[in-house]
Write an enzyme that holds these catalytic residues in place. Structure first.
Site, PDB file in Angstrom:
ATOM      1  N   TYR A  55      63.844  50.011  71.549  1.00 54.83           N
ATOM      2  CA  TYR A  55      63.003  51.110  72.030  1.00 54.83           C
ATOM      3  C   TYR A  55      62.490  50.855  73.451  1.00 54.83           C
ATOM      4  CZ  TYR A  55      62.608  52.072  66.954  1.00 54.83           C
ATOM      5  OH  TYR A  55      62.851  52.307  65.622  1.00 54.83           O
ATOM      6  N   HIS A 114      67.799  45.131  62.824  1.00 53.07           N
ATOM      7  CA  HIS A 114      67.771  46.582  63.002  1.00 53.07           C
ATOM      8  C   HIS A 114      68.916  47.319  62.305  1.00 53.07           C
ATOM      9  CE1 HIS A 114      66.118  49.729  66.067  1.00 53.07           C
ATOM     10  NE2 HIS A 114      66.400  50.300  64.921  1.00 53.07           N
ATOM     11  N   SER A 249      54.690  60.671  66.958  1.00 48.70           N
ATOM     12  CA  SER A 249      54.376  61.814  67.811  1.00 48.70           C
ATOM     13  C   SER A 249      53.770  61.272  69.096  1.00 48.70           C
ATOM     14  CB  SER A 249      53.387  62.770  67.130  1.00 48.70           C
ATOM     15  OG  SER A 249      53.059  63.835  68.006  1.00 48.70           O
TER      16      SER A 249
END
Length: 293
Positions: A55, A114, A249
């Site tokens: 990320y 992952h 979010s």
């Protein structure tokens, strides 16, 4: 259990540590926004942040955690993940060090592999590196992400082999957590059952299905009944299934709303009604990859 859930609810892991049941995901959160987004999540009461090396926002997450008003570091649970294409002993060992450096944290609460890529030997080596990181105090709990049942069965064999190779019971590591895309249109009951039988905690990413199921009749009906958003109903469904949902979010109002889940409760029949027999993931799906991939 469902009626007693609160924002402070935690789940005891096989490692002996506890994980807050509601997490906050930061996938696709830009590096320059991650700090502020995580600060907002922590202000809203979240105490569980789910990141990953892929990320590229571990630094912002760590900065927000270090700046938090939480009394102790132990009050906030931080997860990261070894990149999908770095599944071997040396790169996993190096990634633990990189994550510690990037985040500025003295330890990682949970480190996951992952995805199950690289082949059997690479997966075994990567797992061994995580086991050693736990023994060194750099990581507290370890687990996997996106493993199919066949990968999980293989991991059990690897753990047994490592116990024999490294000196006995416990030397092969403890599988504490598994993380998958899970929601009513991709319930993954075979994987969930595998984990439940072994006491492995199940994390659910993309619990909001990227908004692609807004307006589904049952979902809308339940949202209207409880005067809640469809997103809130989906996260509540995940909590009542016993999962650890990871809604994400970047919008402060939605961050707060996604944690406002404890003033209503779905009935057991509604939990069942919302779940479908569909297998419709909206993200990548390494679960179906072959052992040799």
């Amino acid at each position: 259990m469902a009626s007693s859930l609160t924002l402070q609810t935690k789940i005891k892991l096989p490692s002996g540590h506890e994980i807050p049941q509601l997490g906050f995901g930061v996938w696709q959160t830009p590096a320059d926004q991650a700090e502020q987004v995580v600060i907002e999540a922590l202000k809203s009461g979240y105490r569980h942040i789910d990141s990953a090396a892929a990320y590229k926002n571990e630094a912002g997450c760590g900065k927000a955690i270090r700046a938090s008003s939480a009394p102790k570091r132990e009050d906030i649970f931080f997860t990261s993940k070894v990149p999908p294409r770095s599944m071997n002993y040396e790169s996993t060992k190096a990634q633990v060090e990189t994550t510690l450096r990037e985040s500025g944290l003295e330890y990682i609460d949970l480190m996951l592999l992952h995805a199950p890529y690289g082949g059997s030997a690479a997966r075994k080596g990567a797992w061994r590196a995580l086991v050693e990181a736990v023994e060194a105090g750099k990581v507290r709990s370890i687990g996997v992400s996106n493993y199919g049942v066949h990968h999980l069965d293989e991991l059990e064999k690897h753990i047994t082999e490592l116990e024999e190779e490294r000196g006995g019971k416990g030397k092969g590591g403890v599988l504490s957590v598994g993380q998958w895309e899970i929601h009513p249109w991709c319930a993954r009951n075979d994987i969930v059952e595998w984990c439940r039988k072994r006491g492995v905690a199940v994390e659910a990413y993309s619990p909001l299905v990227r908004g692609e199921r807004w307006g589904e009749p049952v979902l809308k009906k339940l949202a209207d009944k409880y005067s809640k958003s469809e997103a809130q109903v989906l996260v509540r469904w995940s909590l009542q299934k016993g999962h650890i949902p990871l809604p994400k979010s970047a919008t402060p109002e939605r961050i707060r709303a996604n944690a406002e889940l404890y003033d209503f409760q779905l009935t057991p029949d509604e939990v069942k009604e919302l779940e479908t027999t569909e297998y419709k993931p909206v993200c990548w799906d390494p679960v179906v990859s072959k052992l040799e991939e």
